[in-house]
Structure formats: structure tokens, C-alpha cells
Design a protein around this motif. Structure first.
Motif, mmCIF file in Angstrom:
data_model
loop_
_atom_site.group_PDB
_atom_site.id
_atom_site.type_symbol
_atom_site.label_atom_id
_atom_site.label_comp_id
_atom_site.label_asym_id
_atom_site.label_seq_id
_atom_site.Cartn_x
_atom_site.Cartn_y
_atom_site.Cartn_z
ATOM 1 N N GLU A 107 0.554 -1.401 -0.027
ATOM 2 C CA GLU A 107 -0.045 -0.130 0.070
ATOM 3 C C GLU A 107 0.986 1.161 -0.042
ATOM 4 N N THR A 137 6.874 -1.358 -6.716
ATOM 5 C CA THR A 137 5.871 -2.877 -6.825
ATOM 6 C C THR A 137 6.786 -3.970 -7.111
ATOM 7 N N GLN A 141 3.170 -8.546 -5.973
ATOM 8 C CA GLN A 141 2.190 -7.442 -5.670
ATOM 9 C C GLN A 141 1.345 -7.472 -7.078
ATOM 10 N N SER A 145 -2.434 -8.439 -7.246
ATOM 11 C CA SER A 145 -3.551 -7.677 -7.271
ATOM 12 C C SER A 145 -4.436 -7.619 -8.408
ATOM 13 N N ARG A 146 -4.137 -8.673 -9.254
ATOM 14 C CA ARG A 146 -5.043 -8.800 -10.317
ATOM 15 C C ARG A 146 -5.678 -10.264 -10.288
ATOM 16 N N GLU A 178 -2.702 -12.723 -2.139
ATOM 17 C CA GLU A 178 -1.603 -12.240 -1.435
ATOM 18 C C GLU A 178 -1.044 -13.479 -0.530
ATOM 19 N N ARG A 236 2.102 -5.659 -15.643
ATOM 20 C CA ARG A 236 0.824 -5.323 -15.058
ATOM 21 C C ARG A 236 -0.151 -5.913 -16.019
#
Length: 266
Positions: A107, A137, A141, A145-146, A178, A236
Motif C-alpha cells: 500500500e 511494486t 504484488q 493485485s489482479r 496475497e 501489469r
């Protein structure tokens, strides 16, 4: 004879020397001195980093406390109450050390994070140092995160390479969480044996080059399978995993290459 100009120059030098001596005399030789190594750290989210606070304190140790800031605002959750305390270790004479460790938080990517160290000796003399933390990142992560859709599985060790993804896999969505657990949503067009395995955990190596996932049979928990992939692409927008599979049972080699491509699911 000296001119008035020379006399004024000498007088000015004497005044400067007197001021310097006075400043030195006012400096308390017993003031604690802090040195932090390193004092600026850049690391990926999820990684644990360390710094050492070196302390010289002729007046001994009364307290060492720390607080954390995020974008210059105090983090009142740090240490459970907004402040952490620690006891430095004496390394001989007036010298002390404190080893600080911190796990970089996802975060806090692209945020200014600081740890303030405040030391006070038994006479109330105090000194402070600041540690700056820069979180970027991590591959983990990016993955957790996806949610990811399998868009292709190419069999690349044959000529010509061929698509190996089955039609029943078109709506497979992978969730690598996670906490290192994972699961697959097989969608409406599930394949015949979907649901026969229980998904246990996934890991990404420290160098982010090896991806591993482990599952076991629903009907025989002792039957555990570990799949290992080489990470070809990790961004990403795309995840490409390469796997070697032993197909000698079908008269092929033990190093057949399959390249699975995933893209973020809507």
C-alpha cells in the motif's frame, strides 16, 4: 607602521577566532551522536529490509523510540499505538547499536515513508535520525493485485508450434492471492476433470524468475503435485509462464515446452 586598513583586518580576524572558540566551548561533548546505515532504502513490496543505528552516548541510554510517517503524516497504527520503543545493545564503552527491520508494504508504493529514531540519554540529552523508505511494486504484488485469464497455451517445442489451450478453458480465471493461496474459477464451460484437485499455494522466487504452484488430489490428499514455471514476462498487462513437461509416456521427450499467457480479467 600598520595602516588603519590593516589594523581593521587584524581586528576582524581576532573577532572571528573568538567567536569560533566560544562556539566550540558551548558544544556539549557528552551529546549523543547517531549514525544510520543505510538512511535511504529502495526495495520491492513484500521484502524485508534492515538498517543499523549506531549510537555514541557518554550519558548512557534512557530511551530509544520510533514513529512512522506516510507522506509526512504520522501513522498512528505503527507499533500498535503509533510509537515503537527499543533497547540498543551496548557494543563497548559509550557505543550502542540497534538493528531495525521493516517489511515494505504494497500500500506504500509511490508514497514517501519515513521512520524517525529519537534517542535520549540519562541526562535528558537527545538526538534524532530519519530513515527514508521507497517502496516499488514487486512481482508478487503485480500478480496478487489482479485476477488473470488464460488466453493461450502454446506448445512451442514442436514444429510448427501449436495452440494447446482447450475450448473448455476459455473462461478460466486464476486468482493468486496475497496470502499465497490460489484458486481457479472454471466458468460455465468447465473441462471434464476440473474440480478434482485442491489448490494449496503459489510462490514467486526472490529473483522473480521462477513461479511455483502446489495442489493435491481431492480424493487422495497425499497425492501432491508441484508445478514449476519459468517467468518469461511479468507486467501489469501480461504474465507469461514457461513449463517443461515430461511426455515420454506418449513417446515424446521429457522436456516438452508449453508457454502459458495470461492477461488481466475484466
Amino acid at each position: 607602521m600598520y595602516s588603519i586598513k590593516n589594523f581593521l583586518a587584524i581586528l576582524s580576524c581576532v573577532a572571528l577566532l573568538a567567536t569560533g572558540c566560544s562556539k566550540d566551548n558551548d558544544k556539549d561533548p557528552n551529546m549523543p551522536v547517531l549514525r544510520l546505515t543505510p538512511d535511504n532504502i529502495t526495495a520491492k513490496s513484500g521484502r524485508t529490509v534492515e538498517a543499523t543505528l549506531f549510537i555514541t552516548a557518554p550519558g548512557g541510554v534512557k530511551s530509544l523510540s520510533m514513529y512512522k510517517t506516510i507522506n509526512l503524516e504520522r501513522d498512528n497504527s505503527f507499533g500498535g499505538s503509533g510509537t515503537m520503543t527499543a533497547v540498543p545493545v551496548n557494543t563497548g564503552g559509550d557505543n550502542y547499536e540497534y538493528h531495525f527491520s521493516y517489511q515494505m508494504e504494497g500500500e506504500e508504493v509511490d508514497k514517501l515513508v519515513g521512520i524517525n529514531f529519537r534517542f535520549e540519554d540519562n541526562e535528558g540529552r537527545a538526538a534524532e535520525k530519519d530513515l527514508t523508505l521507497n517502496t516499488i511494486t514487486s512481482g508478487q504484488q503485480t500478480i496478487y493485485s489482479r485476477k488473470w485469464k488464460l488466453v493461450s497455451r502454446m506448445w512451442t517445442s514442436i514444429t510448427p508450434p501449436a495452440e494447446d489451450k482447450k475450448a473448455c478453458e476459455n473462461d478460466n480465471i486464476f486468482f493468486w492471492n496475497e496470502d499465497s493461496t490460489y484458486n481457479v474459477n472454471f466458468g460455465a464451460s468447465a473441462c471434464d476433470f476440473d474440480g478434482f484437485n485442491v489448490f494449496d499455494r503459489w510462490t514467486l522466487s526472490e529473483d522473480e524468475k521462477t513461479f511455483t504452484q502446489v495442489y493435491h488430489s481431492l480424493f487422495d490428499p497425499a497425492n501432491i503435485t508441484t508445478e514449476t514455471f519459468t517467468v518469461k514476462t511479468l507486467t501489469r498487462d501480461r504474465l507469461v509462464l514457461v513449463q517443461l513437461i515430461d511426455l515420454t509416456i506418449f513417446g515424446l521427450t521429457d522436456k516438452e515446452v508449453f508457454e502459458s499467457t495470461f492477461e488481466p480479467a475484466p
